[in-house]
Design an enzyme around this catalytic site. Structure first.
Site, PDB file in Angstrom:
ATOM      1  N   LEU A 505      27.356   0.890  28.414  1.00 21.07           N
ATOM      2  CA  LEU A 505      26.351   1.226  27.410  1.00 21.07           C
ATOM      3  C   LEU A 505      26.886   1.090  25.998  1.00 21.07           C
ATOM      4  CD1 LEU A 505      24.786   4.428  29.041  1.00 21.07           C
ATOM      5  CD2 LEU A 505      23.845   2.120  29.031  1.00 21.07           C
ATOM      6  N   GLY A 506      28.190   1.264  25.831  1.00 23.87           N
ATOM      7  CA  GLY A 506      28.767   1.164  24.489  1.00 23.87           C
ATOM      8  C   GLY A 506      30.198   1.642  24.488  1.00 23.87           C
ATOM      9  N   GLY A 508      33.227   3.766  21.925  1.00 26.06           N
ATOM     10  CA  GLY A 508      33.496   4.613  20.767  1.00 26.06           C
ATOM     11  C   GLY A 508      34.984   4.717  20.546  1.00 26.06           C
ATOM     12  N   PHE A 510      36.964   7.001  21.262  1.00 24.97           N
ATOM     13  CA  PHE A 510      37.728   7.676  22.297  1.00 24.97           C
ATOM     14  C   PHE A 510      37.547   7.064  23.674  1.00 24.97           C
ATOM     15  CE2 PHE A 510      37.494  10.990  19.056  1.00 24.97           C
ATOM     16  CZ  PHE A 510      38.820  11.368  19.010  1.00 24.97           C
ATOM     17  N   LYS A 527      31.387   8.844  30.254  1.00 24.47           N
ATOM     18  CA  LYS A 527      32.351   8.394  29.253  1.00 24.47           C
ATOM     19  C   LYS A 527      33.751   8.452  29.833  1.00 24.47           C
ATOM     20  CE  LYS A 527      33.370   8.179  24.488  1.00 24.47           C
ATOM     21  NZ  LYS A 527      32.835   8.369  23.160  1.00 24.47           N
ATOM     22  N   ASP A 623      31.917  15.090  12.503  1.00 24.20           N
ATOM     23  CA  ASP A 623      31.520  13.667  12.481  1.00 24.20           C
ATOM     24  C   ASP A 623      30.008  13.531  12.645  1.00 24.20           C
ATOM     25  OD1 ASP A 623      32.056  10.984  12.156  1.00 24.20           O
ATOM     26  OD2 ASP A 623      32.507  10.618  14.265  1.00 24.20           O
TER      27      ASP A 623
END
Length: 816
Positions: A505-506, A508, A510, A527, A623
């Site tokens: 999905l993507g 980041g 981390f 994740k 953030d």
């Protein structure tokens, strides 16, 4: 009617075909209503209820025909009204209701007042062409898949080409892009944007970086660009046309132009056979991802940066696929920033600086020294590289794509990459001439003592490993027996849930997020934290803290995995993605109205209030930005991504920590590295302005005087012209201008330079609820502070002892 094309009407009942003699369908035809039916049989491997086919359906020599009708998903429990091709790999070209699919027994109706109206089985309107003040006489599907509504004079009232399914990566022959619109590649990494001044290809990093551009002469203002058989053409306000990118392979067959996930813009025949690459960039190294992250491109070949002083900091992701890029041998960690260094990579440049014809990217800082530039990168957790020009320009990069080798030594600029340094063992002292005359007894005693020391150190190491394993087992056992904890999964279970981490999905800072499905059919986002084999107690401690934290406006942590060196987090799935995709697009079909924006703003404030004031331990997010606000299927806002967050004891009023966050959203007090929850309030103020204005705080595509939103905010406050800042791309926002301006005053309160003058998030919620008023005596000198001399600020603050306690660093990170 004199039409050159003959349209075929297909009403799919056991795939029977009905041919219309008139050649196109009028509103007075006997059939102007169609029902989405259960799929029957297999028509060229697609499940569809076909309503219209283009004239080429009856001419096999012409090529593949276009169809429109109900096109269903894999399970056929929902459908879209779409145009599509039916071949070995059926392709949906345009969809009316991609965000609002309908069920079996939904109906599509054609009438003269509203044009096309799509109703779900329960009668609710899912989509319509929303024609007003014009009378529709007929519908037509052209050979290039443009669905058109016509008046009695056969003039076009509405066409699908003017209402593309956003985001889209494809332009069809005859289709236009107007300023403010863009193509977005599958996965969202690349975009091709048009403004009145030119056409720009970006990689969507933070900030976006341009790798190709076309700038006409200043006398020519672009009205729109259009793709046709000649290539990509731009038109001015005087209807003059100029070819931007030529297409040498003209053909009578329908063609498409697609922005690909690798940044290329390719032309295809209707059977998706590639015929050309429009950008025609001769140097393949100019493409940002040609050699993946950290990979060095030279003459189209790829390699990783070599060892430096005998130490290898980089390794290929896959030995025989160097084009996939490289990774750091030891991944960067914000919690180990003291062990980070910057390596100068010799004879290297970066793709945005490679082509002098591309508009220069704006540096983060100007007229500063090399040392100040590199220190700014070291003190910013998000910075992964620094590029410094001898003229004093400093570029900080939060992401690293492909690097470019240059054959001559570069004296104009230097490239530094941040790596995690591993302190090496102290080398043995060299034997000197004095050592030759030492007494043999001394040598024997020294050797014996050395041996005993080595044995002692080995024993100590074994004891610590054994003790650590016991401690980890105790802590893991503790987590398994804490009430309210999320589900604990094994690594094998998460492999099954994600189909071996198949659908990404993507990514980041981390880790990487994958789509998964639980046994009960619930979609989740998994994740996988990369490079966290060093994480010990902090991971489990924060899973316990945030995992037992529940609020409607926080993304819910469903489960986790802490098995050997694997660290994974399982979150609820957010189908509408992140907020940024809904407020920065200029297309009206993607923009949120005032009602939705107001709702999202209030829900973000409530989520932050819970983190700051209602948890057992205060959680400072650190953030907050649109990318970290996720939206569910009903556009409810959920704060996500706790990858940089800090846990604060209630008795602590302020804390010292290293600089972290995203440039453009960071509060001024980060210069001292002494922070409170008010840094989140400041970031919320930035996000609030971005939502209300429909643009980014730091927008490098804007003219210099309009680049910083806060500078415009200050200017418009002084001139009492805040209405000028309201999102001009949304008529609904303009209609509610007074309410929007009132909310801007809340943003001004949140953006006070002195953090003690900012409201708490609970106070912000009370303002939104009408319980309290905005503070009147506000300072409107908003600043975008540079990250200069941040290291000195931290050192000075640590010297002054005023009860500043280091916090437990967070490793939790929701979907990015």
């Amino acid at each position: 009617m004199g039409w050159a094309c003959c349209t075929v009407l297909l009403y799919l009942v056991l795939f029977s075909v009905i041919v219309l003699a008139n050649g196109y369908l009028t509103v007075n035809s006997s059939t102007t209503s169609w029902t989405n039916r259960e799929p029957v049989g297999d028509l060229l491997k697609a499940d569809a209820t076909i309503i219209l086919a283009s004239r080429s359906f009856g001419d096999p020599d012409y090529g593949h025909a276009c169809f429109c009708g109900f096109f269903c998903n894999q399970t056929c429990n929902s459908s879209r009204f779409a145009t599509f091709l039916l071949n070995d790999d059926p392709q949906v070209l345009w969809s009316a209701n991609s965000k609002n699919p309908v069920s079996i027994s939904a109906t599509l109706k054609l009438n003269s007042e509203r044009g096309l109206v799509l109703q779900d089985a329960d009668g609710t309107v899912a989509w319509s062409t929303n024609i007003s003040n014009k009378s529709v006489a007929a519908i037509n599907l052209t050979d290039n898949c443009n669905l058109m509504l016509l008046d009695e004079n056969n003039a076009t009232i509405w066409q699908s080409f003017d209402h593309p399914s956003w985001p889209t990566d494809t332009l069809f022959s005859g289709q236009k892009l107007v300023p403010g619109q863009q193509l977005t590649s599958e996965g969202g990494l690349f975009s091709l944007s048009i403004t009145t001044r030119g056409l720009f290809a970006y990689i969507n990093s933070n900030p976006p970086l341009c790798y190709w551009s076309y700038l006409p002469s200043l006398a020519n203002i672009i009205s729109y660009v259009q793709f046709d058989s000649s290539g990509l053409i731009y038109f001015t306000g005087t209807n003059s046309s100029f070819v931007i990118l030529s297409n040498p392979t003209t053909s009578s067959f329908m063609q498409y132009m697609r922005l690909e996930p690798d940044g290329h813009t390719r032309v295809y025949h209707q059977d998706w056979q590639e015929v050309d690459d429009l950008f025609q960039i001769t140097d393949l190294c100019a493409y940002p991802t040609v050699c993946g992250s950290y990979g060095i491109c030279i003459n189209g070949g790829c390699s990783c940066p070599g060892p430096i002083n005998g130490t290898s900091y980089f390794q290929p992701i896959k030995d025989r696929r160097l084009d996939l890029g490289c990774s750091l041998v030891i991944p960067l960690s914000c919690d180990a920033s003291k062990n980070q260094i910057l390596l100068e990579i010799q004879n290297i440049t970066y793709f945005p600086l490679l082509d002098t014809s591309i508009p220069e990217i704006n540096p983060y800082y100007q007229n500063i020294s090399l040392r100040t530039c590199t220190e700014a990168c070291l003190e910013n957790c998000s910075c992964k590289a620094a590029i410094y020009y001898s003229s004093g320009r400093c570029y900080l990069q939060s992401e690293i794509f492909s690097l470019n080798a240059i054959t001559i030594e570069n004296t104009n600029h230097k490239v530094y990459i941040k790596v995690q340094n591993v302190p090496s063992a102290v080398p043995p002292q060299q034997l000197t001439n004095h050592g030759k005359n030492k007494h043999p007894l001394g040598i024997i005693m020294g050797s014996s003592l050395g041996s005993l020391l080595v044995l002692f150190l080995i024993g100590l190491f074994v004891f610590r490993i054994w003790n650590k394993e016991d401690a980890d087992e105790d802590e893991e056992y503790h987590l398994d027996h804490v009430p309210g904890m999320p589900t604990r999964y094994s690594y094998d279970e998460l492999q099954t849930i994600t189909e071996n981490f198949n659908k990404k999905l993507g990514e980041g800072g981390f880790g990487t997020v994958f789509e998964g499905t639980l046994i009960n059919g619930t979609k989740v986002a998994v994740k996988r934290l990369d490079g966290f084999s060093q994480i010990k107690k902090s991971f489990l401690a924060e899973v316990e803290t945030i995992g037992s934290t529940h609020h409607f406006n926080l993304v819910r942590l469903i489960g986790f995995c802490a098995e050997k060196f694997h660290r994974l987090l399982v979150y609820e799935y957010m189908p509408n993605g992140s907020l940024d995709r809904w407020i920065f697009h200029k297309n009206s079909e993607m923009l949120l109205d005032w009602k939705h924006r107001k709702k999202i703003i209030i829900e973000i404030a409530r989520g932050l209030t819970y983190l700051h004031e209602e948890c057992r331990q205060k959680i400072v997010h650190l953030d907050i930005k649109p990318h970290n606000i996720l939206l569910d299927e009903n556009f409810n806002a959920k704060v996500s991504d706790f990858g940089l967050s800090k846990l604060v004891d209630r008795e602590q009023s302020q804390v010292v920590t290293t600089m972290r966050g995203t440039p453009g959203y960071m509060a001024p007090e980060w210069l001292s590295s002494v922070i409170t929850e008010k840094v989140d309030v400041y970031s919320f103020g930035i996000v609030l302005m971005e939502i209300l204005c429909g643009r980014r705080n730091l927008d490098h595509s804007q003219p210099e005087e309009a680049m910083h939103l806060l500078d415009l905010f200050k200017k418009n406050i002084e001139e009492d012209q805040l209405l000028d800042l309201v999102d001009k791309n949304s008529e609904d926002m303009q209609l509610h201008g007074e309410e929007v301006v009132n909310m801007m005053r809340v943003a001004a309160w949140c953006l006070q330079n002195d953090f003690t003058k900012r409201p708490s998030m609970s106070m912000v919620v009370k303002v939104f609820e009408g319980v309290v008023n905005v503070e009147s005596n506000l300072d409107h000198f908003f600043s975008n502070p540079p990250l200069l001399n941040a290291r000195a600020g931290v050192d000075n603050q640590e010297v002054h002892a005023f009860a500043a306690t280091p916090l437990l660093p967070s490793v939790l990170s929701g979907p990015r």
